[in-house]
Design a protein around this motif. Sequence first.
Motif, PDB file in Angstrom:
ATOM      1  N   VAL A  77      45.936  48.337  49.036  1.00  0.00           N
ATOM      2  CA  VAL A  77      45.509  48.033  47.542  1.00  0.00           C
ATOM      3  C   VAL A  77      44.510  48.954  47.174  1.00  0.00           C
ATOM      4  O   VAL A  77      44.756  49.270  46.024  1.00  0.00           O
ATOM      5  CB  VAL A  77      45.381  46.574  47.552  1.00  0.00           C
ATOM      6  N   THR A  78      43.443  49.205  47.705  1.00  0.00           N
ATOM      7  CA  THR A  78      42.405  49.857  47.199  1.00  0.00           C
ATOM      8  C   THR A  78      42.623  51.384  46.954  1.00  0.00           C
ATOM      9  O   THR A  78      42.301  52.009  46.283  1.00  0.00           O
ATOM     10  CB  THR A  78      41.050  49.693  48.205  1.00  0.00           C
ATOM     11  N   THR A  79      43.310  51.979  47.911  1.00  0.00           N
ATOM     12  CA  THR A  79      43.857  53.157  48.108  1.00  0.00           C
ATOM     13  C   THR A  79      44.856  53.632  46.991  1.00  0.00           C
ATOM     14  O   THR A  79      44.540  54.458  46.136  1.00  0.00           O
ATOM     15  CB  THR A  79      44.766  53.646  49.256  1.00  0.00           C
ATOM     16  N   LEU A  80      45.607  52.590  46.487  1.00  0.00           N
ATOM     17  CA  LEU A  80      46.755  53.036  45.281  1.00  0.00           C
ATOM     18  C   LEU A  80      46.079  52.478  44.187  1.00  0.00           C
ATOM     19  O   LEU A  80      46.788  52.676  42.812  1.00  0.00           O
ATOM     20  CB  LEU A  80      47.949  52.206  45.765  1.00  0.00           C
ATOM     21  N   GLY A  81      44.794  51.804  44.068  1.00  0.00           N
ATOM     22  CA  GLY A  81      44.175  51.299  43.035  1.00  0.00           C
ATOM     23  C   GLY A  81      44.730  50.058  42.291  1.00  0.00           C
ATOM     24  O   GLY A  81      44.413  50.231  41.097  1.00  0.00           O
ATOM     25  N   TRP A  82      45.277  49.189  43.000  1.00  0.00           N
ATOM     26  CA  TRP A  82      46.167  48.109  42.459  1.00  0.00           C
ATOM     27  C   TRP A  82      44.995  47.263  41.750  1.00  0.00           C
ATOM     28  O   TRP A  82      45.368  46.358  41.053  1.00  0.00           O
ATOM     29  CB  TRP A  82      47.018  47.672  43.255  1.00  0.00           C
ATOM     30  N   HIS A  83      43.916  47.227  42.617  1.00  0.00           N
ATOM     31  CA  HIS A  83      43.089  46.100  42.172  1.00  0.00           C
ATOM     32  C   HIS A  83      42.446  46.464  40.786  1.00  0.00           C
ATOM     33  O   HIS A  83      41.890  45.714  40.070  1.00  0.00           O
ATOM     34  CB  HIS A  83      41.665  46.066  43.034  1.00  0.00           C
ATOM     35  N   ARG A  84      42.611  47.662  40.274  1.00  0.00           N
ATOM     36  CA  ARG A  84      42.074  47.980  38.860  1.00  0.00           C
ATOM     37  C   ARG A  84      43.107  47.445  37.856  1.00  0.00           C
ATOM     38  O   ARG A  84      42.600  47.334  36.630  1.00  0.00           O
ATOM     39  CB  ARG A  84      42.052  49.679  38.678  1.00  0.00           C
ATOM     40  N   LYS A  85      44.277  46.982  38.358  1.00  0.00           N
ATOM     41  CA  LYS A  85      45.263  46.795  37.366  1.00  0.00           C
ATOM     42  C   LYS A  85      45.359  45.303  36.926  1.00  0.00           C
ATOM     43  O   LYS A  85      45.841  44.799  36.098  1.00  0.00           O
ATOM     44  CB  LYS A  85      46.575  47.111  37.886  1.00  0.00           C
ATOM     45  N   SER A  86      44.359  44.461  37.437  1.00  0.00           N
ATOM     46  CA  SER A  86      44.249  42.991  37.354  1.00  0.00           C
ATOM     47  C   SER A  86      42.720  42.579  36.461  1.00  0.00           C
ATOM     48  O   SER A  86      41.690  42.738  37.375  1.00  0.00           O
ATOM     49  CB  SER A  86      44.194  42.257  38.553  1.00  0.00           C
ATOM     50  N   ARG A  87      42.693  42.430  35.287  1.00  0.00           N
ATOM     51  CA  ARG A  87      41.584  41.951  34.761  1.00  0.00           C
ATOM     52  C   ARG A  87      41.087  40.652  35.352  1.00  0.00           C
ATOM     53  O   ARG A  87      39.636  40.233  35.304  1.00  0.00           O
ATOM     54  CB  ARG A  87      41.752  41.874  33.198  1.00  0.00           C
ATOM     55  N   ARG A  88      41.800  39.940  35.596  1.00  0.00           N
ATOM     56  CA  ARG A  88      41.596  38.357  36.227  1.00  0.00           C
ATOM     57  C   ARG A  88      40.625  38.687  37.587  1.00  0.00           C
ATOM     58  O   ARG A  88      39.926  38.048  37.899  1.00  0.00           O
ATOM     59  CB  ARG A  88      42.812  37.490  36.492  1.00  0.00           C
ATOM     60  N   LEU A  89      41.344  39.508  38.368  1.00  0.00           N
ATOM     61  CA  LEU A  89      40.758  39.699  39.666  1.00  0.00           C
ATOM     62  C   LEU A  89      39.078  40.343  39.355  1.00  0.00           C
ATOM     63  O   LEU A  89      38.391  40.039  40.055  1.00  0.00           O
ATOM     64  CB  LEU A  89      41.500  40.748  40.452  1.00  0.00           C
ATOM     65  N   TYR A  90      39.218  41.340  38.207  1.00  0.00           N
ATOM     66  CA  TYR A  90      37.875  42.137  38.177  1.00  0.00           C
ATOM     67  C   TYR A  90      36.899  41.019  37.693  1.00  0.00           C
ATOM     68  O   TYR A  90      35.968  40.940  38.198  1.00  0.00           O
ATOM     69  CB  TYR A  90      38.058  43.163  37.178  1.00  0.00           C
ATOM     70  N   VAL A  91      37.241  40.206  36.881  1.00  0.00           N
ATOM     71  CA  VAL A  91      36.454  38.942  36.456  1.00  0.00           C
ATOM     72  C   VAL A  91      35.934  38.112  37.539  1.00  0.00           C
ATOM     73  O   VAL A  91      34.868  37.753  37.784  1.00  0.00           O
ATOM     74  CB  VAL A  91      36.756  38.221  35.322  1.00  0.00           C
ATOM     75  N   ALA A  92      37.060  37.733  38.611  1.00  0.00           N
ATOM     76  CA  ALA A  92      36.863  36.770  39.522  1.00  0.00           C
ATOM     77  C   ALA A  92      35.570  37.443  40.430  1.00  0.00           C
ATOM     78  O   ALA A  92      34.748  36.817  40.842  1.00  0.00           O
ATOM     79  CB  ALA A  92      37.847  36.532  40.132  1.00  0.00           C
TER      80      ALA A  92
END
Length: 495
Positions: free
Chosen positions: A458-473
Amino acid sequence: MAGHTRSNDAGSLSETTTPSRSALPRASTLAVWTLFVLGLGTLALSIRTGNAWAIEGIVRIDGLTALMWVVVTFFSGIVHSYSRRYMAGDARIEGFFARVLAFTLVVMTMAAADHVALFAATWLAMGLLMADLIGHERDWKQARVAAGVARRHFLASSGLLAAGIAVLGWTTGATSISGILGSLGEVPTTAALVAGGAIFLAAIVQSALFPFQTWLLSSMTAPTPASALMHAGFVNAGGVLLTRFAPLFADRTAAMSLIVAVGAVSALLGQALLLVQTDIKSELGASTLAQMGFMILQCGLGFFAAAITHLILHGFYKAYLFLSSGATVEQTTPGGHHHDATDPLGVGVGLLTALGGGVLFAVLTGKGTELNSGLVLTLVVVLTTLHATRDVLRRSTLPPTIRLVGTPLVVLTAIGTYAAMFNAISTLLSDVPATTAPTELTVVHYGVAAAFALAYVVTTLGWHRKSRRLYVALVNLSQPDPDTLLTTKEDYNDA
């Protein structure tokens, strides 16, 4: 802002304009480096004789004690030497050095303590001294609040430890740690679970694991040298505590699996929180949460010697990062050169290096060659190698050929060094009960392995950057106590 006279709520530093003429900083620094030399001598004797020395029922100096003495005095010596200049001009410089020296002596005493009352008392004193260092700048309201947050956590940790030891002492009739560990067969299952749970909670509170990370994330009011001592030494106490009481956990698969799960969750959470930090000290705090998670994970896998190896290496790394953080700010510029992380050739080199690192670690240590928790430890090494290789390849400015050939050599050398250090520490701790006690694989181990692999993808492909909800959490989870923030938007409001 014209026409307004405002005082920032953070307060002003109570510094003098000239350095202190007190002899305490110099004397304290000399004392700590002298203790370091004596610690080296003790460690050399421990290695040569393989014997432990003891004042029966009071203190016991074994391999773990000697090693901790060397590590603690070295980090304290570095902090002392650094602080001679960093704290010059501080109105409370004598109090700062007195507390750092006292902290060093208390930790050394705790590492040698065998009597349960001495062990519990030094554990408490260690926490209270660190809380005072966090709140060193008493003119800051935020520093006072941060010290209070830390103090409450450390009191809770000390209370849990005292309760766990009391249960074990009551059921065994022993007043020393060695006596308790030698009589664990007499402890009823319920009492062992209660005591083990209390001691485990004491460890994870002290090491700031989830959900007790707030005190660590709120401690940024501490002077940088105190932060270095905290992150390089203090938080590692949880791993030392679990290693001391390893026989209480090692034979209980369910308990060890729970330790693995807690360590894994904290490691993954720390890595995730690291992605959303915007300042250096907060990044280092999130990194410490992740590293302490890895340390506790290794304890749960039954490789307590690996946890001690990890805490030593983490201490060196984190002390350097904190003490050099000012230079990092000056040297960091936007738009740095980075290579594409998904370049096929780079991915191939990374995978081959990671596999090579795993094989090298397994061959040198024998871990991962059997169907037990050693496989998970080796997987952690593989993923760490993969991450390190990818990071070096991305950031290196060397020519492509040198970069692709030199990076694996450097990374594999580092893995070989780690394996050799692990073997050396395992040998040194051979007189400490149950420092190597691999467990059978459970569903928890398979779940942790899958979670680590998925997190890397997930971190290698940058998928975590596509979720604003995850970022806020993640941002919300990484917030310190609001009363410990040194600045708020109201400080800039002129209305």
